[in-house]
Design a protein around this motif. Sequence first.
Motif, PDB file in Angstrom:
ATOM      1  N   UNK A 183     -42.464  -5.610 -30.901  1.00 58.67           N
ATOM      2  CA  UNK A 183     -43.918  -5.465 -30.913  1.00 58.67           C
ATOM      3  C   UNK A 183     -44.288  -4.497 -29.791  1.00 58.67           C
ATOM      4  N   UNK A 184     -45.050  -3.474 -30.163  1.00 58.32           N
ATOM      5  CA  UNK A 184     -45.359  -2.434 -29.175  1.00 58.32           C
ATOM      6  C   UNK A 184     -46.865  -2.236 -29.093  1.00 58.32           C
ATOM      7  N   UNK A 185     -47.317  -1.952 -27.889  1.00 57.59           N
ATOM      8  CA  UNK A 185     -48.754  -1.828 -27.667  1.00 57.59           C
ATOM      9  C   UNK A 185     -49.368  -0.607 -28.356  1.00 57.59           C
ATOM     10  N   UNK A 186     -48.540   0.326 -28.809  1.00 62.59           N
ATOM     11  CA  UNK A 186     -49.102   1.493 -29.497  1.00 62.59           C
ATOM     12  C   UNK A 186     -49.460   1.183 -30.943  1.00 62.59           C
ATOM     13  N   UNK A 187     -48.978   0.022 -31.477  1.00 66.35           N
ATOM     14  CA  UNK A 187     -49.257  -0.313 -32.875  1.00 66.35           C
ATOM     15  C   UNK A 187     -49.308  -1.832 -33.010  1.00 66.35           C
ATOM     16  N   UNK A 188     -50.495  -2.391 -32.972  1.00 68.82           N
ATOM     17  CA  UNK A 188     -50.659  -3.842 -32.991  1.00 68.82           C
ATOM     18  C   UNK A 188     -50.568  -4.439 -34.389  1.00 68.82           C
ATOM     19  N   UNK A 189     -50.759  -3.652 -35.408  1.00 67.17           N
ATOM     20  CA  UNK A 189     -50.896  -4.181 -36.768  1.00 67.17           C
ATOM     21  C   UNK A 189     -49.587  -4.733 -37.307  1.00 67.17           C
ATOM     22  N   UNK A 220     -45.054   1.783 -43.446  1.00 65.72           N
ATOM     23  CA  UNK A 220     -46.350   1.813 -44.148  1.00 65.72           C
ATOM     24  C   UNK A 220     -47.414   2.597 -43.388  1.00 65.72           C
ATOM     25  N   UNK A 221     -47.394   2.519 -42.061  1.00 71.98           N
ATOM     26  CA  UNK A 221     -48.425   3.198 -41.255  1.00 71.98           C
ATOM     27  C   UNK A 221     -47.955   4.539 -40.712  1.00 71.98           C
ATOM     28  N   UNK A 222     -46.678   4.885 -40.972  1.00 69.66           N
ATOM     29  CA  UNK A 222     -46.092   6.145 -40.499  1.00 69.66           C
ATOM     30  C   UNK A 222     -46.228   6.293 -38.983  1.00 69.66           C
ATOM     31  N   UNK A 223     -45.897   5.227 -38.289  1.00 67.09           N
ATOM     32  CA  UNK A 223     -45.890   5.216 -36.826  1.00 67.09           C
ATOM     33  C   UNK A 223     -44.436   5.160 -36.374  1.00 67.09           C
ATOM     34  N   UNK A 224     -44.056   6.041 -35.463  1.00 67.77           N
ATOM     35  CA  UNK A 224     -42.684   6.078 -34.974  1.00 67.77           C
ATOM     36  C   UNK A 224     -42.681   6.297 -33.464  1.00 67.77           C
ATOM     37  N   UNK A 225     -41.718   5.670 -32.794  1.00 70.63           N
ATOM     38  CA  UNK A 225     -41.565   5.818 -31.346  1.00 70.63           C
ATOM     39  C   UNK A 225     -40.082   5.970 -31.041  1.00 70.63           C
ATOM     40  N   UNK A 226     -39.732   6.977 -30.251  1.00 70.96           N
ATOM     41  CA  UNK A 226     -38.346   7.163 -29.842  1.00 70.96           C
ATOM     42  C   UNK A 226     -37.858   5.959 -29.033  1.00 70.96           C
ATOM     43  N   UNK A 227     -36.573   5.681 -29.132  1.00 69.04           N
ATOM     44  CA  UNK A 227     -35.968   4.604 -28.340  1.00 69.04           C
ATOM     45  C   UNK A 227     -36.212   4.843 -26.857  1.00 69.04           C
ATOM     46  N   UNK A 229     -38.646   6.437 -25.448  1.00 69.48           N
ATOM     47  CA  UNK A 229     -40.047   6.219 -25.096  1.00 69.48           C
ATOM     48  C   UNK A 229     -40.404   4.734 -25.046  1.00 69.48           C
ATOM     49  N   UNK A 230     -39.618   3.920 -25.776  1.00 75.90           N
ATOM     50  CA  UNK A 230     -39.813   2.470 -25.703  1.00 75.90           C
ATOM     51  C   UNK A 230     -39.214   1.928 -24.413  1.00 75.90           C
ATOM     52  N   UNK A 231     -37.983   2.374 -24.103  1.00 72.68           N
ATOM     53  CA  UNK A 231     -37.287   1.850 -22.931  1.00 72.68           C
ATOM     54  C   UNK A 231     -37.850   2.395 -21.627  1.00 72.68           C
ATOM     55  N   UNK A 232     -38.412   3.603 -21.678  1.00 66.09           N
ATOM     56  CA  UNK A 232     -39.029   4.199 -20.491  1.00 66.09           C
ATOM     57  C   UNK A 232     -40.484   4.507 -20.824  1.00 66.09           C
ATOM     58  N   UNK A 233     -41.381   3.570 -20.672  1.00 66.24           N
ATOM     59  CA  UNK A 233     -42.782   3.775 -21.077  1.00 66.24           C
ATOM     60  C   UNK A 233     -43.458   4.852 -20.240  1.00 66.24           C
ATOM     61  N   UNK A 234     -44.512   5.447 -20.768  1.00 67.52           N
ATOM     62  CA  UNK A 234     -45.230   6.495 -20.034  1.00 67.52           C
ATOM     63  C   UNK A 234     -45.794   5.970 -18.712  1.00 67.52           C
ATOM     64  N   UNK A 235     -45.889   6.876 -17.746  1.00 66.76           N
ATOM     65  CA  UNK A 235     -46.456   6.512 -16.452  1.00 66.76           C
ATOM     66  C   UNK A 235     -47.939   6.187 -16.599  1.00 66.76           C
ATOM     67  N   UNK A 236     -48.433   5.194 -15.867  1.00 64.53           N
ATOM     68  CA  UNK A 236     -49.853   4.836 -16.009  1.00 64.53           C
ATOM     69  C   UNK A 236     -50.797   5.910 -15.473  1.00 64.53           C
TER      70      UNK A 236
END
Length: 671
Positions: A183-189, A220-227, A229-236
């Motif tokens: 579950x990732x905060x970029x796609x809650x659905x 279904x939503x065509x949302x993709x995130x690199x591994x 980018x998941x393991x190293x989240x963007x800086x706040x």
Amino acid sequence: MSESENFGHQHPLVFNEKQSNQSEEACCSRCGEEVSLSAPSFGCVECGFHLHKKCVEAPSEINHPFHPKHPLLLLQNSPYVNGDCICNICDKTCKASIYHCSCGLDFHITCALFTYNIAQKFFEELQHVALEDPLISTGNDGEELESFQCFVCWKPLLSSTYFSLDCGFHLHKKCAELPLKINHMCHHKHPLVLQFNSQRFSCNICQETQKRGYVYCCLPCKVAVHIECVSTPPLPIVEDNSHQHPFTLFWIQFPFICSACGTEGNCAAYICTTCNIIVHKKCISLPHIIKSRWHHHLIFHKYFLHEEDLKYWDCIICHDEVNAEHGSYYCSDCKIIAHVNCVTKNETWYYIVSPENEDEKSIDSLALLPGESIDSITCVIERNDAGEATKIKHFKHMHELMLSEQIVEYDKYCEGCMLLISASFYYCLECGFFLHQACAELPTMKHVWFHDCQQSVLILTSDYIFRCRLCQHISNGFAYKCNECDDRVCLLCVTLTPDTLTCQGHKHPLLFYIEYEGKCCACGGDIRAAYGCKDCNFALHLSCVAIPTIARHKFDEHVLALTYSDDNDYSECHYCDVCEEGIDLNYWFFHCATCETSAHRSCVLGHYPYIKLGSIYKEGDHPHPLIFVKKIYYYPKCIECGKPCQDLALECVTSGCNYIVHWRCIAPNNL
């Protein structure tokens, strides 16, 4: 035993369980990999047919967790006409049987089975393998580890502890333990599922599209995130020198338009509340000042522009309209604009300029090579009352040259561009040297916009034969040469610009398109890059743009004029007076209005229109000087191929030497 029981082989197969008497290396006929002497396998005693036991047991169909959309089917041969296919996991050529999906995915047997075991958490292959730490000295040195990549994330093994398997796979421990769903905060659905990036989705966080590997994806939503980018989240919070305020990470659940580049983004955004802008993660680091090959001044990144800032709203590269309310690159001197993604599409099209060099507005101010200058190529000896140079000394000729506008002899060619003399020109009183005034006034050094070495100047040179980098014509006229890559550009092409071009064969101005699909209106050939009309379906090859407008041929005593398909009244000109074949009036040809004769372009210009007959060739192995000739009245045999020299040839000028050879027979490979 039947053939089916022998796995499709005509001879009996013997099972070898961790032992073999074979003395030669053998390859598995299914996976194409070497059959180890200690690995369980099947072998034929009569021929070199071998199969790994695991390949024999490979299922004919796999429902792969990393590709839930379709099953993977085992095929004995490639499904493609050319027989070749590339594994979508390891990016290597598949040499034997493959797992294939109807959506165009192909996998080696070993790759498909290994990833299936990893996805199902079947770690039997890893249980006997020691976990290695790259920080601890091992048999592998640092360089070797740097060259090995993890089979999942394709990052070097040095970045984390890893498994190194006997079958040739390397795997980070953290990658082996990746969860199948997150579950990732970029796609809650919906949850994101680990899978092959079969549809080449770009990452919703970094906006990049990786060539191969895995992503966490919601199909279904065509949302993709690199591994990664998941393991190293963007800086706040991110600060960048190109913007005066810090950017704050903002997870957004609906699409937005990036204020920096003007294209759509989603999920991970950065906002500046002070300036009220929202940007992609990658657009934070957009260069503020660049020099682009598409414009002769430096251009600056702007988040928005006012209407009075611009003359034209069309991008100088793709020629589509730019929304100036979003980010773009802009020249305040010329009031032109370009899409951010057009300017930065290819890294060879631009280079970054530091703010301290901001005053260098023109390409002419860029540094030259050591010891070079931009001195004029001519020395003016005399001028007329209007200040025009009437007598000069050109650095490529030993004698003085005189200016003339009266064409007395109609078969003289300019030594620079190799075109027929048709305008103001300089001539030599002592020998047959002619040079157009425009060619004589060219600088010694020049920046060429389409040249890949963007920070280099090209130097004017001559006295050798070359193939033009742009139009691909072979010439022995003047050329501009790059000292870094050795590319050469003819004088016809060096005057072309990416700006508007006028053509006598079309009523509208032409624009340069780096990517164009269509037919050339001059010759009918397919086009990739072209000068085209935005208002109608008209386009020209780069080589056709530079076609001489006048030419001469021995079949007619007059000068022939280039006649255009949309501007001629010569409907009776159905045959070429040179080859006597038909002329397609939809394309350009040459015509003599005095004699009412017509000819194909190729028949008039020949294969080598920019090689001057009578000029000396200095680069061959023959001990005597050679000159370019075309024999008309007799056809001696070529010394190389033995066929008559009816086309362009080289002939020895030394008395008593009968050496003659086709140009095509001795032309260097690079020509």
